[in-house]
Design an enzyme around this catalytic site. Structure first.
Site, short mmCIF file in Angstrom:
data_model
loop_
_atom_site.label_atom_id
_atom_site.label_comp_id
_atom_site.label_asym_id
_atom_site.label_seq_id
_atom_site.Cartn_x
_atom_site.Cartn_y
_atom_site.Cartn_z
N ASP A 1 0.81 -1.25 -0.04
CA ASP A 1 0.04 -0.02 -0.06
C ASP A 1 0.68 1.31 -0.02
OD1 ASP A 1 -2.15 -1.96 2.15
OD2 ASP A 1 -2.55 -1.73 0.24
N HIS B 1 -5.47 -3.43 5.67
CA HIS B 1 -5.04 -3.84 4.13
C HIS B 1 -6.46 -4.34 3.55
CE1 HIS B 1 -2.94 -4.89 0.74
NE2 HIS B 1 -3.36 -5.92 0.91
N1 LIG Z 1 -0.50 -8.35 1.84
C1 LIG Z 1 -0.58 -7.86 0.52
O1 LIG Z 1 -0.42 -6.74 0.19
C2 LIG Z 1 -0.80 -9.10 -0.29
C3 LIG Z 1 -0.65 -8.57 -1.84
C4 LIG Z 1 -0.65 -9.61 -2.69
C5 LIG Z 1 -1.30 -10.70 -2.35
N2 LIG Z 1 -1.55 -11.36 -1.14
C6 LIG Z 1 -2.05 -12.45 -0.73
O2 LIG Z 1 -0.79 -13.52 -0.74
C7 LIG Z 1 -1.40 -14.59 -0.79
C8 LIG Z 1 -0.59 -15.55 -1.93
O3 LIG Z 1 -0.89 -14.93 -3.14
P1 LIG Z 1 -0.05 -15.51 -4.40
O4 LIG Z 1 -0.57 -14.75 -5.67
O5 LIG Z 1 1.26 -15.75 -4.49
O6 LIG Z 1 -1.05 -17.02 -4.54
P2 LIG Z 1 -0.44 -18.10 -5.25
O7 LIG Z 1 -1.54 -19.31 -5.43
O8 LIG Z 1 0.31 -17.95 -6.49
O9 LIG Z 1 0.66 -19.04 -4.35
C9 LIG Z 1 0.55 -19.28 -2.82
C10 LIG Z 1 1.24 -20.59 -2.79
O10 LIG Z 1 0.96 -21.00 -1.22
C11 LIG Z 1 1.19 -22.23 -1.43
N3 LIG Z 1 0.53 -22.84 -0.34
C12 LIG Z 1 -0.94 -23.12 -0.15
N4 LIG Z 1 -1.15 -23.91 1.06
C13 LIG Z 1 0.08 -24.04 1.84
C14 LIG Z 1 0.42 -24.40 2.82
N5 LIG Z 1 -0.47 -24.68 3.90
N6 LIG Z 1 1.65 -24.42 3.38
C15 LIG Z 1 2.53 -23.60 2.58
N7 LIG Z 1 2.30 -23.35 1.17
C16 LIG Z 1 1.06 -23.30 0.90
C17 LIG Z 1 0.76 -22.74 -2.73
O11 LIG Z 1 1.21 -24.15 -2.90
C18 LIG Z 1 1.18 -21.54 -3.51
O12 LIG Z 1 2.49 -21.90 -3.96
C19 LIG Z 1 -2.80 -14.53 -1.28
O13 LIG Z 1 -3.45 -14.68 0.09
C20 LIG Z 1 -2.91 -13.04 -1.57
O14 LIG Z 1 -4.14 -12.74 -1.52
C21 LIG Z 1 -1.31 -10.16 -0.03
O1 LIG Z 2 -6.02 -7.30 -3.68
C1 LIG Z 2 -5.59 -8.52 -3.31
O2 LIG Z 2 -6.38 -9.54 -3.35
C2 LIG Z 2 -4.27 -8.94 -3.19
C3 LIG Z 2 -3.61 -8.12 -2.29
O3 LIG Z 2 -4.01 -7.63 -0.88
C4 LIG Z 2 -3.30 -6.54 -3.07
O4 LIG Z 2 -3.51 -5.33 -2.42
O5 LIG Z 2 -2.79 -6.47 -4.07
#
Ligand SMILES: NC(=O)c1ccc[n+]([C@@H]2O[C@H](COP(=O)([O-])OP(=O)(O)OC[C@H]3O[C@@H](n4cnc5c(N)ncnc54)[C@H](O)[C@@H]3O)[C@@H](O)[C@H]2O)c1
Ligand SMILES: O=C(O)C[C@H](O)C(=O)O
Length: 345
Positions: A180, A207
């Site tokens: 953010d 967030h």
């Molecule tokens: N905080 C933020 O600003 C922010 C930003 C973007 C995404 N996110 C979040 O991050 C998370 C991941 O997003 P992504 O795009 O990388 O998803 P993705 O599906 O590409 O990757 C997620 C990974 O987690 C793994 N996984 C699932 N269960 C698991 C477990 N029990 N133990 C270990 N690994 C496990 C999967 O195998 C996969 O490799 C989502 O929840 C998304 O909403 C948060």
């Molecule tokens: O928006 C989402 O679901 C992923 C993450 O929280 C973001 O802000 O990009």
């Protein structure tokens, strides 16, 4: 209270890979173990690539339930100091975590169009709870950097699981809201024609949607917008995650920008561990700043976690209204996380 902007120094980590490496070549000894849980994912892989190039890291332990041996083998061929290990499946989680100084957790499913971050709760809550239980067991004093959504609930889950596991110190558990800040810096620099490497905007609250509050009145360098433009850029920052989810059209949510933001926060945690001064990041933590028991504000980080919480600083009337709207939303998400953790075994 002095404006946080004056105290809110640009984090020691920076805006491009070269400087990131140079930054740690100056301050970071090759000392630390960093674990990434969810390392095979859309965020996990590029973030692990960025972390592999951080001289302060002596071991980069990659964990996932799929594909980690391949990701680790690939990254291990990069000629930098960090030694990469791959760990797959619950029976290998202990080895991954033991001795870790920083744990970054992007494990979990991402949104599809039409979903809210809270729609991820039923799947990601148990993933984060399981991983939190393991962190409490194998590396209870590590910095825990939670990326998995919904952050407004997953951070309370982690803290409650720590307490249920007998680890009372939850002061190094952080919700990573750095994306953010990164977005706010980028959007405001673009709108104002600023040098983006010199822009810093504190983002407070949480967030998700209206809980994301960019404090533009404390932007450094200072800037102002007419009210309609201020509301428009604030709403763009609040909806930026959805902007990417829509653009990816079912292929997930932000990964590359999150990998950058997650690596930046992890690098700040390593800076703090090494005793570097003026390590300041916003993060979602347990807090008494507002009526919400978790809240993101600018934090001075040190070897033991939060050295100083800068609080809200001087807010404009508009920003005060945003905080008033944010708190009840946050309280609902926090309660949902705490109730889940209370029933988790
Ligand atoms: N905080 C933020 O600003 C922010 C930003 C973007 C995404 N996110 C979040 O991050 C998370 C991941 O997003 P992504 O795009 O990388 O998803 P993705 O599906 O590409 O990757 C997620 C990974 O987690 C793994 N996984 C699932 N269960 C698991 C477990 N029990 N133990 C270990 N690994 C496990 C999967 O195998 C996969 O490799 C989502 O929840 C998304 O909403 C948060
Ligand atoms: O928006 C989402 O679901 C992923 C993450 O929280 C973001 O802000 O990009």
């Amino acid at each position: 209270m002095a404006s946080v902007a004056k105290q809110f120094l640009r984090p020691s980590t920076v805006n491009n890979l070269t400087k990131l490496v140079r930054n740690f070549s100056v301050t970071g000894q090759n000392n630390y173990k960093v674990a990434v849980l969810g390392a095979s994912g859309g965020i996990g892989q590029p973030m692990s690539l960025l972390l592999k190039q951080t001289p302060a890291i002596k071991q980069l332990a990659l964990y996932d339930i799929a594909h980690t041996p391949g990701v680790a083998a690939d990254l291990s061929h990069i000629d930098t100091a960090a030694q990469v290990s791959g760990h797959i499946g619950a029976e290998q989680l202990g080895d991954c975590l033991t001795g870790s100084d920083v744990v970054v957790i992007p494990a979990g499913v991402p949104r599809k169009p039409g979903m809210t971050r809270d729609d991820l709760f039923n799947t990601n809550a148990s993933i984060v709870a399981d991983l939190s239980k393991a962190c409490a067991k194998y590396c209870p004093t590590a910095f825990i950097c939670i990326i998995s959504n919904p952050v407004n609930s997953t951070v309370p889950i982690c803290c409650e699981i720590y307490k249920k596991s007998g680890v009372s110190d939850t002061s190094k558990i952080f919700g990573v809201t750095t994306l953010d800040v990164v977005r706010s810096n980028a959007f405001i620099a673009e709108a104002k024609g600023f040098d983006v490497s010199k822009v810093n905007v504190p983002v407070i609250g949480g967030h998700a949607g209206i809980t994301i509050i960019p404090v533009i009145s404390q932007c450094s360098p200072s800037c102002s917008f007419e009210q309609p433009a201020l509301e428009a850029i604030t709403e763009r920052i609040q909806d930026a995650g959805t902007e990417v989810v829509k653009a990816k059209a079912g292929a997930g949510s932000a990964t590359l920008s999150m990998a950058y933001a997650g690596a930046r926060f992890a690098a700040s945690a390593l800076d703090a561990l090494s005793g570097k001064d003026n390590v300041v990041e916003c993060a979602f933590i347990q807090s008494s700043i507002t009526a919400a028991t978790y809240f993101s504000t600018p934090l001075l980080l040190g070897p033991n976690g939060v050295k100083k919480n800068f609080g809200l600083g001087n807010l404009s009337d508009y920003e005060k209204k945003l905080v008033d709207a944010c708190v009840p939303e946050l309280q609902k998400s926090i309660k949902k996380g705490e109730e889940f953790a209370a029933n988790f075994h």
